[in-house]
Every structure is written in structure tokens, then in C-alpha cells.
Design a protein around this motif. Structure first.
Motif, PDB file in Angstrom:
ATOM      1  N   ARG A 148     -11.012  12.538  -2.266  1.00 44.43           N
ATOM      2  CA  ARG A 148      -9.713  12.627  -2.032  1.00 44.43           C
ATOM      3  C   ARG A 148      -9.161  10.748  -1.214  1.00 44.43           C
ATOM      4  N   GLU A 149     -10.001  10.356  -0.732  1.00 42.49           N
ATOM      5  CA  GLU A 149      -9.688   9.030  -0.087  1.00 42.49           C
ATOM      6  C   GLU A 149      -9.615   8.041  -1.409  1.00 42.49           C
ATOM      7  N   ALA A 150     -10.173   8.247  -2.428  1.00 42.43           N
ATOM      8  CA  ALA A 150     -10.098   7.476  -3.611  1.00 42.43           C
ATOM      9  C   ALA A 150      -8.903   7.768  -4.332  1.00 42.43           C
ATOM     10  N   GLU A 151      -8.674   8.942  -4.700  1.00 43.67           N
ATOM     11  CA  GLU A 151      -7.138   9.418  -5.224  1.00 43.67           C
ATOM     12  C   GLU A 151      -6.410   8.812  -4.263  1.00 43.67           C
ATOM     13  N   LEU A 152      -6.107   8.693  -2.878  1.00 43.31           N
ATOM     14  CA  LEU A 152      -4.962   8.150  -2.200  1.00 43.31           C
ATOM     15  C   LEU A 152      -5.028   6.736  -2.314  1.00 43.31           C
ATOM     16  N   ARG A 153      -6.322   6.109  -2.264  1.00 38.50           N
ATOM     17  CA  ARG A 153      -6.413   4.550  -2.486  1.00 38.50           C
ATOM     18  C   ARG A 153      -5.921   4.200  -3.653  1.00 38.50           C
ATOM     19  N   ALA A 154      -6.049   4.710  -4.834  1.00 32.23           N
ATOM     20  CA  ALA A 154      -5.351   4.663  -6.240  1.00 32.23           C
ATOM     21  C   ALA A 154      -3.766   4.729  -6.304  1.00 32.23           C
ATOM     22  N   ALA A 155      -3.440   5.643  -5.684  1.00 24.89           N
ATOM     23  CA  ALA A 155      -2.189   6.204  -5.574  1.00 24.89           C
ATOM     24  C   ALA A 155      -1.234   5.034  -4.555  1.00 24.89           C
ATOM     25  N   VAL A 156      -1.809   4.610  -3.636  1.00 26.78           N
ATOM     26  CA  VAL A 156      -1.289   3.225  -2.962  1.00 26.78           C
ATOM     27  C   VAL A 156      -1.159   2.215  -3.507  1.00 26.78           C
ATOM     28  N   ALA A 157      -2.502   1.791  -4.293  1.00 24.58           N
ATOM     29  CA  ALA A 157      -2.508   0.663  -5.205  1.00 24.58           C
ATOM     30  C   ALA A 157      -1.369   0.880  -6.216  1.00 24.58           C
ATOM     31  N   GLU A 158      -1.278   1.892  -6.910  1.00 27.58           N
ATOM     32  CA  GLU A 158      -0.088   2.040  -8.235  1.00 27.58           C
ATOM     33  C   GLU A 158       1.158   1.847  -7.358  1.00 27.58           C
ATOM     34  N   ALA A 159       1.428   2.383  -6.237  1.00 20.98           N
ATOM     35  CA  ALA A 159       2.728   2.164  -5.512  1.00 20.98           C
ATOM     36  C   ALA A 159       2.975   0.776  -5.113  1.00 20.98           C
ATOM     37  N   GLU A 160       1.997  -0.068  -4.781  1.00 14.15           N
ATOM     38  CA  GLU A 160       2.139  -1.302  -4.303  1.00 14.15           C
ATOM     39  C   GLU A 160       2.600  -2.177  -5.583  1.00 14.15           C
ATOM     40  N   GLU A 161       2.082  -1.811  -6.821  1.00 12.95           N
ATOM     41  CA  GLU A 161       2.120  -2.605  -7.987  1.00 12.95           C
ATOM     42  C   GLU A 161       3.795  -2.325  -8.495  1.00 12.95           C
ATOM     43  N   VAL A 162       4.286  -0.970  -8.419  1.00 11.42           N
ATOM     44  CA  VAL A 162       5.296  -0.611  -8.772  1.00 11.42           C
ATOM     45  C   VAL A 162       6.565  -1.543  -7.730  1.00 11.42           C
ATOM     46  N   ILE A 163       6.211  -1.512  -6.495  1.00 16.26           N
ATOM     47  CA  ILE A 163       6.894  -2.128  -5.548  1.00 16.26           C
ATOM     48  C   ILE A 163       6.971  -3.511  -5.868  1.00 16.26           C
ATOM     49  N   ALA A 164       5.851  -4.228  -6.107  1.00 13.79           N
ATOM     50  CA  ALA A 164       5.895  -5.695  -6.517  1.00 13.79           C
ATOM     51  C   ALA A 164       6.601  -6.015  -7.631  1.00 13.79           C
ATOM     52  N   ASP A 165       6.564  -4.859  -8.589  1.00 13.93           N
ATOM     53  CA  ASP A 165       7.310  -5.208  -9.890  1.00 13.93           C
ATOM     54  C   ASP A 165       8.774  -5.064  -9.657  1.00 13.93           C
ATOM     55  N   LEU A 166       9.235  -4.274  -9.046  1.00 15.77           N
ATOM     56  CA  LEU A 166      10.532  -4.044  -8.891  1.00 15.77           C
ATOM     57  C   LEU A 166      11.173  -5.213  -7.868  1.00 15.77           C
ATOM     58  N   SER A 167      10.357  -5.713  -6.994  1.00 16.77           N
ATOM     59  CA  SER A 167      10.873  -6.837  -6.174  1.00 16.77           C
ATOM     60  C   SER A 167      10.894  -7.951  -6.950  1.00 16.77           C
ATOM     61  N   SER A 168      10.066  -8.377  -7.941  1.00 17.08           N
ATOM     62  CA  SER A 168      10.115  -9.379  -8.918  1.00 17.08           C
ATOM     63  C   SER A 168      11.247  -9.351  -9.927  1.00 17.08           C
ATOM     64  N   ARG A 169      11.651  -7.904 -10.173  1.00 18.15           N
ATOM     65  CA  ARG A 169      12.736  -7.932 -11.007  1.00 18.15           C
ATOM     66  C   ARG A 169      14.196  -8.071 -10.313  1.00 18.15           C
ATOM     67  N   SER A 170      14.178  -7.902  -9.060  1.00 19.47           N
ATOM     68  CA  SER A 170      15.503  -7.987  -8.321  1.00 19.47           C
ATOM     69  C   SER A 170      15.731  -9.714  -7.796  1.00 19.47           C
ATOM     70  N   LYS A 171      14.731 -10.416  -8.059  1.00 22.40           N
ATOM     71  CA  LYS A 171      15.115 -11.774  -7.681  1.00 22.40           C
ATOM     72  C   LYS A 171      15.776 -12.600  -8.668  1.00 22.40           C
TER      73      LYS A 171
END
Length: 75
Positions: free
Chosen positions: A52-75
Motif C-alpha cells: 500500500r505504501e508503494a501504491e501511495l508513493r506511485a500515486a503521489v509521484a504521478e500527481a506531482e508530475e501532473v502538477i508540474a506539467d500543468l504549472s509549466s503549461r500555465s506559464k
């Protein structure tokens, strides 16, 4: 107060009885089986936690990538 005293006495009597039972071959086998099952259960809990910890870490990493992608698009 009386309930606590009875609890302590019950624990003591149970401990003494278990100690006497563990001296017999059948009692030793029983407690060895209980110990093995408890360890197996504990191992299963640890493995489930790690999965479960591995699943949550993967989900957090994926969310960070999406946030970083959205942040770079908004600039």
C-alpha cells in the motif's frame, strides 16, 4: 478498583496455566503453532503495508508530475 485486581489475578493465573501447559509436548506443539501463525499474520500485515505504501508513493509521484506539467503549461 476491584475489577482491576481481578484482571491482574486473571492474567497471573493465565500465565501460570500457560507455563504449565507449555511444559508438555502437546502444549509445546500448540504454542509453537500459535507462534508460527502469529508470525505469518504479522508478515502478511507488513507485506500489505509495504504494498500500500508503494501504491501511495506511485500515486503521489504521478500527481506531482501532473502538477508540474500543468504549472509549466500555465506559464
Amino acid at each position: 478498583m476491584r475489577g482491576a485486581l481481578l484482571l491482574i489475578i486473571g492474567i497471573g493465573v493465565g500465565f501460570i496455566a500457560a507455563h504449565q501447559v507449555a511444559r508438555t509436548p502437546q502444549g509445546k506443539q500448540f504454542f509453537d503453532d500459535v507462534d508460527a501463525k502469529a508470525r505469518e499474520f504479522g508478515d502478511a500485515v507488513v507485506e500489505g503495508y509495504k504494498q500500500r505504501e508503494a501504491e501511495l508513493r506511485a500515486a503521489v509521484a504521478e500527481a506531482e508530475e501532473v502538477i508540474a506539467d500543468l504549472s509549466s503549461r500555465s506559464k
